[in-house]
Write an enzyme that holds these catalytic residues in place. Structure first.
Site, PDB file in Angstrom:
ATOM      1  N   ASP A   1       9.979  -4.761   7.437  1.00 60.01           N
ATOM      2  CA  ASP A   1       9.432  -3.668   6.636  1.00 60.01           C
ATOM      3  C   ASP A   1       8.096  -3.185   7.187  1.00 60.01           C
ATOM      4  O   ASP A   1       7.058  -3.481   6.603  1.00 60.01           O
ATOM      5  CB  ASP A   1       9.271  -4.156   5.185  1.00 60.01           C
ATOM      6  CG  ASP A   1       9.049  -3.005   4.215  1.00 60.01           C
ATOM      7  OD1 ASP A   1       9.135  -1.846   4.657  1.00 60.01           O
ATOM      8  OD2 ASP A   1       8.784  -3.274   3.036  1.00 60.01           O
TER       9      ASP A   1
ATOM     10  N   LYS B   1      15.250   1.474   9.343  1.00 57.92           N
ATOM     11  CA  LYS B   1      13.826   1.217   9.612  1.00 57.92           C
ATOM     12  C   LYS B   1      13.653   0.665  11.024  1.00 57.92           C
ATOM     13  O   LYS B   1      14.517  -0.078  11.510  1.00 57.92           O
ATOM     14  CB  LYS B   1      13.264   0.226   8.592  1.00 57.92           C
ATOM     15  CG  LYS B   1      13.016   0.844   7.222  1.00 57.92           C
ATOM     16  CD  LYS B   1      12.123  -0.018   6.341  1.00 57.92           C
ATOM     17  CE  LYS B   1      11.973   0.661   4.973  1.00 57.92           C
ATOM     18  NZ  LYS B   1      11.031  -0.013   4.068  1.00 57.92           N
TER      19      LYS B   1
ATOM     20  N   TRP C   1      10.862 -12.442  -2.036  1.00 62.60           N
ATOM     21  CA  TRP C   1      11.043 -11.273  -1.172  1.00 62.60           C
ATOM     22  C   TRP C   1      11.553 -11.598   0.229  1.00 62.60           C
ATOM     23  O   TRP C   1      11.780 -10.700   1.052  1.00 62.60           O
ATOM     24  CB  TRP C   1       9.726 -10.481  -1.075  1.00 62.60           C
ATOM     25  CG  TRP C   1       9.354  -9.891  -2.397  1.00 62.60           C
ATOM     26  CD1 TRP C   1       8.556 -10.471  -3.340  1.00 62.60           C
ATOM     27  CD2 TRP C   1       9.808  -8.659  -2.954  1.00 62.60           C
ATOM     28  NE1 TRP C   1       8.477  -9.664  -4.449  1.00 62.60           N
ATOM     29  CE2 TRP C   1       9.234  -8.531  -4.239  1.00 62.60           C
ATOM     30  CE3 TRP C   1      10.633  -7.628  -2.489  1.00 62.60           C
ATOM     31  CZ2 TRP C   1       9.466  -7.437  -5.065  1.00 62.60           C
ATOM     32  CZ3 TRP C   1      10.857  -6.532  -3.304  1.00 62.60           C
ATOM     33  CH2 TRP C   1      10.291  -6.438  -4.574  1.00 62.60           C
TER      34      TRP C   1
ATOM     35  N   GLU D   1       1.104   1.437   5.109  1.00 56.28           N
ATOM     36  CA  GLU D   1       1.237   0.447   4.030  1.00 56.28           C
ATOM     37  C   GLU D   1       0.760  -0.948   4.457  1.00 56.28           C
ATOM     38  O   GLU D   1      -0.015  -1.582   3.752  1.00 56.28           O
ATOM     39  CB  GLU D   1       2.691   0.398   3.569  1.00 56.28           C
ATOM     40  CG  GLU D   1       2.932  -0.654   2.506  1.00 56.28           C
ATOM     41  CD  GLU D   1       4.368  -0.656   1.991  1.00 56.28           C
ATOM     42  OE1 GLU D   1       5.166   0.196   2.409  1.00 56.28           O
ATOM     43  OE2 GLU D   1       4.680  -1.529   1.160  1.00 56.28           O
TER      44      GLU D   1
ATOM     45  N   GLU E   1      16.108  -3.051  -3.403  1.00 55.68           N
ATOM     46  CA  GLU E   1      14.952  -3.249  -4.279  1.00 55.68           C
ATOM     47  C   GLU E   1      15.251  -2.750  -5.692  1.00 55.68           C
ATOM     48  O   GLU E   1      14.522  -1.917  -6.236  1.00 55.68           O
ATOM     49  CB  GLU E   1      13.702  -2.594  -3.667  1.00 55.68           C
ATOM     50  CG  GLU E   1      13.388  -3.195  -2.303  1.00 55.68           C
ATOM     51  CD  GLU E   1      12.092  -2.719  -1.667  1.00 55.68           C
ATOM     52  OE1 GLU E   1      11.680  -1.585  -1.941  1.00 55.68           O
ATOM     53  OE2 GLU E   1      11.513  -3.495  -0.896  1.00 55.68           O
TER      54      GLU E   1
HETATM   55  C1  GCV Z   1       9.815   3.273  -1.500  1.00 52.80           C
HETATM   56  C2  GCV Z   1       8.737  -1.211   0.998  1.00 52.80           C
HETATM   57  C3  GCV Z   1       7.674  -0.595   0.133  1.00 52.80           C
HETATM   58  C4  GCV Z   1       8.272   0.126  -1.061  1.00 52.80           C
HETATM   59  C5  GCV Z   1       9.281   1.151  -0.544  1.00 52.80           C
HETATM   60  C6  GCV Z   1      10.343   0.415   0.265  1.00 52.80           C
HETATM   61  C7  GCV Z   1      11.378   1.353   0.874  1.00 52.80           C
HETATM   62  O1  GCV Z   1       9.320  -2.300   0.347  1.00 52.80           O
HETATM   63  O2  GCV Z   1       6.777  -1.581  -0.284  1.00 52.80           O
HETATM   64  O3  GCV Z   1       7.237   0.737  -1.764  1.00 52.80           O
HETATM   65  O4  GCV Z   1       9.874   1.878  -1.594  1.00 52.80           O
HETATM   66  O5  GCV Z   1       9.709  -0.262   1.330  1.00 52.80           O
HETATM   67  O6  GCV Z   1      11.250   1.669   2.034  1.00 52.80           O
HETATM   68  O7  GCV Z   1      12.306   1.742   0.178  1.00 52.80           O
END
Ligand code: GCV
Length: 697
Positions: free
Chosen positions: A382, A377, A558, A410, A303
């Site tokens: 995500d 993860k 994305w 989130e 990112e």
């Molecule tokens: C900290 C997702 C979230 C981001 C986060 C990212 C990550 O994309 O929307 O805010 O960034 O995960 O885990 O690095």
């Protein structure tokens, strides 16, 4: 005590027992404490004593007398003379550092079964930290056993070596994906002084066995990059000392480009000698100031963050650079595998974001230093409401790994909607990867029992902020509690964890606690039922990630698509006709996911593009499932509200109202999701609802 301060106590002892008999039953354990340890004022042993004495006082009003003697970490509650009769083996059993044993012995002479009394309790820790965990376990027992102590011998040791929390706090005081106010650690680009909030947080984490924390966002911006400079290291040390008192080792998120941003170098190439030397000197400076620092968490090439790809190097080169610098001080590099192309062209059907972590990392197995841990993860995308387990987890037998969860909600309601995530995490932890034969479950791999990992465990993104109740939604506290409890013992059942938290927070066996427990357990399936269906994920407003927007990410960069058209929906990730992602799993899972007939319903659209008329294992068509579950989800939230209203007199007014308002907001959200999703798919498919409910054609 006001109800708002009740929220800030969370699940720790806060309310005085109202039942005098309850106090009488525990009394013999609460009046005299003999402690044996080499007491260091700033050590976890001192915190253990403070928590025990403070907890007893808070719950019962009693102030135990305390005798301190030298020795290995041990507490005797009640009569030391009786405790001296306790059988030898229990007293000498060797204990791992974080383990504890707790023996509660009942007085047997009076035969009064109606009011059994304890005689003594012995708590031994493998270290001061073990003792601290044992004290919190004892306080938990006191909070959840209204009929007094039961005779018991409890021996506990954490299953996961690393049990870590990641803060996504920024130094300007904001929290990325924070849904409960600002940071408790920073404001105006400064580290805040020691405060009750920070100490309170350390207490909460230690009470559920967390032993590591990273205190700044993995997106390390300009100001946070400076955390490893001489101007801020004294403050970093101060913060680390607070956590140290509670047995929690502190980490920092580091900026991979620090040699450029801080060191004035013109490269961060991991193979460049100047860069290596810069990190070595930096590590020396950091550890001179904070000798106990756990190490770094690193988000690189992810990112738009910098990383080794810029220099044509891979992630083993990048991670090893930092690992070599930290090794002389016992530091660890937590290297995140959330690496994917966030500039994808939606027209390109061959690139599949789900494949990315495995494709980038799998072939690097064996190349990472021993003090690197890959942080993966739980799903390949995500933190969606439903994802399969990441195929990378366990697929690198020679590389230390931790699984990363997200306690912050989130994509699961942002602490406005209730969504108790423990059942979701358990689903991941129980998943059998088959990567080293049957039984290679995620929880066994994380515990270091499947591959010869030297470091392993679980980590999770925190959900707290400076809101008085820590987590925005009061009920979201249960997720923080639940993560810690599962990290300690992944075999704990979801209902046990929900019951513990509800009892500690709303009182044992109270109508409010019983309802909350039920609601928590229903909440993940309910949240899933009104949002994105059958594992397809997303359908949220871009960047914000709460409200519904079915096509929000459909034509974006994305890599998060549902591919709905007039005949069907879902992402074909099969080997036969799709992106081939399915091939990243061991054969036992691959074969199930590859076949639409065998694939579990809840993940069908993650793995397959199917017609709306495809019949699920449930017997419903996909389209009817979409309609039914969205109606059911929204109705369920309305029923929760009705039930909660009936409990008005059972909870304190402030918490009653707070939960009511949040549930009402959730009902609105669920209704909006229901109507938008159902209408969208009705318009796409032209297939009516069998039950002729309201769709907005
Ligand atoms: C900290 C997702 C979230 C981001 C986060 C990212 C990550 O994309 O929307 O805010 O960034 O995960 O885990 O690095």
């Amino acid at each position: 005590m006001t109800s708002s301060s009740r929220g800030s106590a969370a699940w720790l002892p806060a309310d005085r027992w109202q039942d005098p008999e309850r106090i009488e039953r525990w009394r013999p354990l609460l009046e005299r404490i003999e402690a044996r340890m080499e007491l260091r004022p700033e050590g976890p042993g001192a915190s253990a004593l403070q928590e025990l004495v403070g907890g007893i006082k808070m719950l019962t009003g009693l102030s135990p007398s305390l005798t301190l003697k030298a020795g290995s970490p041990l507490l005797i509650l009640g009569s030391p003379e009786s405790a001296a009769r306790s059988s030898g083996e229990w007293n000498t059993l060797p204990l791992a550092e974080e383990a504890y044993v707790l023996r509660i012995k009942m007085a047997d002479e009076d035969g009064n079964q109606a009011c059994p009394k304890a005689e003594y309790a012995i708590l031994r820790g493998g270290s001061e930290r073990g003792l601290l965990y044992g004290v919190f376990a004892l306080l938990r027992l006191m909070g959840t056993q209204p009929h007094g102590p039961r005779e018991s011998d409890i021996a506990e040791a954490p299953r996961n070596p690393l049990r870590m929390i990641d803060q996504w706090d920024n130094m300007d005081g904001s929290v990325e994906r924070g849904y409960s106010g600002g940071s408790i650690f920073y404001r105006d680009n400064r580290i805040l002084p020691e405060s009750d909030r920070i100490i309170g947080y350390a207490r909460l984490l230690a009470s559920v066995g967390i032993n590591a924390i990273s205190v700044n966002n993995v997106n390390v911006h300009r100001e946070e990059t400076k955390l490893i400079t001489s101007s801020l290291l004294p403050d970093v040390k101060r913060l680390s000392d607070i956590f140290g008192r509670y047995g929690i080792r502190m980490f920092l998120s580091a900026n991979y480009a620090a040699p450029l941003e801080l060191g004035g170098l013109d490269t961060a190439d991991p193979l460049n000698e100047d860069v290596k030397q810069w990190w070595r000197r930096k590590a020396e400076e950091i550890y001179a100031a904070v000798p106990e620092l756990g190490g770094f968490v690193v988000k690189a090439d992810s990112e738009n963050r910098p990383g080794p790809f810029t220099y044509g190097r891979d992630h083993a080169d990048g991670a090893n650079l930092l690992a070599d610098a930290l090794a002389p001080y016992g530091g660890t590099v937590m290297w995140r595998c959330f690496v994917y192309d966030c500039h994808q062209d939606w027209r390109d059907r061959s690139t599949d974001r789900a494949r990315a972590a495995y494709d980038h990392f799998r072939d690097l197995d064996g190349r990472f230093r021993d003090n690197v841990i890959l942080q993966i993860k739980n799903g390949p995308m995500d933190f969606q409401v439903r994802e399969p387990v990441s195929p990378l987890f366990g697929a690198m037998p020679q590389t230390n790994q931790v699984m990363e969860f997200q306690i912050a909600q989130e994509y699961t309601g942002q602490q406005r909607d209730v969504c108790f995530l423990v059942p979701q995490w358990k689903k991941s932890l129980d998943f059998d990867t088959f990567l080293n034969g049957a039984g290679s479950t995620v929880k066994q791999i994380a515990a270091g029992k499947v591959h010869p990992f030297t470091r392993s465990g679980v980590a999770a993104v925190s959900n707290i902020g400076d809101d008085d109740n820590w987590t925005g939604h009061h009920l979201a506290q249960a997720n923080l509690f639940g993560f810690g409890r599962l990290a300690w013992n992944p075999d704990l059942e979801s209902d046990v964890i929900a019951a513990e938290w509800s009892a500690l927070t709303f009182g044992v066996d109270t109508p409010a606690a019983k309802f909350v427990e039920e609601l928590l357990l229903e909440s993940w399936p309910v949240y899933e039922s009104y949002t994105a269906p059958l594992g397809v994920g997303w359908m949220v407003q871009p960047h914000y990630h709460y409200a519904v927007d079915v096509d929000g990410y459909e034509y974006s960069k994305w890599g998060t698509y549902h591919f709905a058209d007039r005949t069907g929906i879902g992402v074909d990730r099969t080997m036969a006709t799709g992106t081939g992602y399915v091939g990243q799993y061991a054969a036992e899972n691959r074969d199930i996911y590859e076949s639409p007939a065998e694939c579990p319903d809840e993940l069908l659209l993650f793995f397959h593009h199917v017609p709306y008329t495809h019949v699920l294992k449930s017997g419903k068509t996909v389209i009817q499932h979409i309609y039914d579950s969205r109606f059911e989800g929204a109705e369920k939230v309305e029923r929760w509200i009705a039930r909660w209203r009936e409990l008005e007199s059972e909870a304190d007014h402030e918490r009653f109202l707070h939960i009511l308002r949040r549930l009402e907001g959730q009902a609105e959200n669920a209704k909006q999701w229901r109507d938008v999703v159902n209408t969208y798919f009705y318009r796409k498919s032209g297939i009516p609802d069998e039950r002729e409910r309201m769709l907005y054609a």
